[in-house]
Each structure stands twice: as C-alpha cells, then as structure tokens.
Scaffold this active site. Structure first.
Site, PDB file in Angstrom:
ATOM      1  N   ASP A  26       0.935  -1.114  -0.068  1.00 26.76           N
ATOM      2  CA  ASP A  26       0.113   0.049  -0.155  1.00 26.76           C
ATOM      3  C   ASP A  26       0.796   1.434   0.183  1.00 26.76           C
ATOM      4  O   ASP A  26       1.910   1.499   0.836  1.00 26.76           O
ATOM      5  CB  ASP A  26      -0.813  -0.021   1.270  1.00 26.76           C
ATOM      6  N   HIS A  27       0.729   2.163  -1.110  1.00 29.95           N
ATOM      7  CA  HIS A  27       1.398   3.584  -0.926  1.00 29.95           C
ATOM      8  C   HIS A  27       2.910   3.088  -0.929  1.00 29.95           C
ATOM      9  O   HIS A  27       3.529   3.806  -0.251  1.00 29.95           O
ATOM     10  CB  HIS A  27       1.095   4.214   0.113  1.00 29.95           C
TER      11      HIS A  27
HETATM   12 ZN   LIG Z   1      -4.624   4.927   0.820  1.00 30.93          ZN
END
Ligand SMILES: [Zn+2]
Length: 310
Positions: A82-83
């Site tokens: 994520d990210h």
């Molecule tokens: Zn996010």
C-alpha cells in the site's frame, strides 16, 4: 487456494458488479480476523501492508503469516504493498513475494508520475506482479501519507495515464480521504460519482480503486470514547455510497480506519469491563473477533463479494 495477483479477482468483480475488500495488516490477530471473515463469506480478499506495517512487523513475518492464512483458509489472497513511495520499496516487497504493489506518485508533477509509474510497471510486470497507481490527491493522514485537501482526478488525464503507464488498476480521488475525520462535522458527505462515471465510460473494463473508504461506524467510535478514548469529529463515507461505487468500476476498496477502530474499541471495552484481565489473548482475542465481524459486514453491506471464490 493460492497467493494470487488481483487480475482475475478484479475481472470477476468488474463483471459481477462487486468489489474486493483491501484491508491493512500489521499483526497476527488482524490477519486472522480479516481472513476468518472472508472465509465465512467464501470471499476473495486483498491483504495489504503500508511501509509503516513493514517497518513495524517486517516483510518476512507478514508474508509468512499470509502464507499460513492461505493454507488454513483455502482462500485466494493477494498480498499488496500500500502506498509504495519509490521503486526501491517496490523491489523489496516483490523480492519478499508480494503479488501486487501500489506506487503512489500522486504528489509528483504529472509527467514525473507517469515516468516513475512506468518504471515500476516495467519492473513488476517482468516478475508477474500487478501495479496500482494513483492520480489525484486524497485529503487526510495515513501513516506517512499526508495531504491538506482534495484534488479530484481528471478523467481525461486518467485515460492518458493508464495508456502511457500500462498500470493494472488506478486509485482515483472522488472525495474519499484517509483517516477517521473524512468530512467536517457540519458537512454533508459527498462523493463525485460524475467523475467515476466518466472514467468508467472512457476506460471500460478497467478496475478503479478507492482509498480512504472507511465508513467510520459512530457506535464503534462511541465505544472507544466510552472506555477512555478521545476520538473527536470522526465521520466516514456513507455505506450506500460505497455500495454504489462497488457496483460500478470500483473493484478494490481500502478500509483501514475501520479495522483500527474495531480493534481499539474491543480492547478498550475489555479493559474497561474486566480490569482484572492481563492475559493478552483475552483482549487481542476480543479484537480478532470484532475484526472478523466487521469484515463479514463489509462483504454483506458494501462489497457484495460473498461467494466470489466460486
Ligand atoms: Zn491510501
């Protein structure tokens, strides 16, 4: 049962008018709560780690626990970064066995976002890993990701971005935001469905991702605060708006804040009601049970992914 990419999941979800839940993992109880909920609904699921989670628990521990979850449940699970902030972070998790990565270049100037995303896509695709990117800026705070206000995704630019980078899915900004305070107390929650519709029209069949899409249940926040918490002005995305998005081009919905709130409420409640307890299995077990219930309810009321394993 396998560790899979999101490719097949998204194809079925798009055609079936539902979405896959993406939940952030940090420890064993969170992983077990999520996969037990998905198992009870026979639903595919995406487990994702922020760079904060990788720092906290370590990629090796998280990957090993996800492998165990797949073996125990027989579910198809995608393990996603994520990210991801840069290509180094992406390379690290691909080496660790992740099947999906997000590269978040949304804070760069557009041409730079295209260039860096394309570099990540080339690297990941050569190794059988899928890539999510982001266009537009979400307000809110999530681990290292901070932004003051929304910049909604421009549909024309989304088409150009997808064609030039070859990404597999795209996170867009239509009014969701990171954290527990998604709208001012007096504001009416709103998502820009016209933007989503236009992107769907211009990119038929292409999977869209919503970040910062927790519903922030007022009762759960109240439980936190009743037992010593101090969470002010919490307000999430209305369930019916998320359900509508799931039925459209949105194939992945990120809901980390709701997991955090459910876990915190369960632990605070246990401490408040049973001050004599000091066995961690007692309060962490209560948290795990609440996370499972939350995931089952997300599948029922928002995602529509029940029996998506068939
Ligand atoms: Zn996010």
């Amino acid at each position: 049962m396998a560790l899979v990419t999101t490719k097949e999941m998204f194809k079925k979800a798009y055609e079936g008018g539902y979405a896959i839940g993406a939940f952030n993992i940090n420890d064993m109880e969170i992983i077990q709560g999520i996969v037990n909920g998905a198992k009870a609904k026979n639903s595919p699921v995406i487990l994702q780690c922020s760079t904060g989670a990788l720092k906290y628990a370590g990629a090796k521990y998280l990957k090993a626990m996800v492998d165990a979850a797949i073996e125990e449940t027989g579910l198809d699970i995608a393990l996603h970064l994520d990210h991801g902030p840069n290509i180094e972070a992406v390379k690290e998790v691909i080496d660790a066995g992740f099947t999906s990565v997000m590269f978040d270049g949304s804070h760069y100037e557009y041409e730079e976002n295209v260039r860096l995303t394309k570099e990540v896509v080339d690297y990941a695709h050569a190794r059988g890993v899928v890539v999510e990117a982001e266009l537009g800026v979400l307000a809110g705070v999530e681990d290292d990701v901070v932004a003051d206000s929304h910049i909604y995704t421009d549909p024309e630019q989304a088409v150009d971005f997808v064609n030039r980078t070859g990404v597999d899915s795209l996170a867009i900004a239509i009014g969701t935001s990171h954290g527990a305070v998604k709208f001012p107390p007096d504001a009416k929650p709103e998502l820009k469905f016209d933007i989503l519709e236009e992107i769907q029209r211009k990119l038929p069949g292409f999977p869209i991702v919503l970040h910062g899409a927790s519903a922030v249940d007022p009762q759960t926040v109240a439980t936190c605060n009743e037992f010593g918490g101090n969470i002010a002005n919490a307000k999430g995305i209305p369930v019916e708006m998320l359900r509508k998005a799931s039925s459209m081009a949105v194939c992945k919905i990120n809901m980390d804040t709701d997991i955090r709130l459910a876990m915190t409420a369960a632990i605070r409640k246990t401490f408040g009601e049973k001050p004599e307890v000091f066995d961690p299995r007692n309060y962490l077990g209560a948290a795990r049970t609440e996370i499972q219930k939350l995931v089952e309810s997300k599948i029922d009321t928002i995602l529509g992914s029940e029996n998506g394993m068939n």
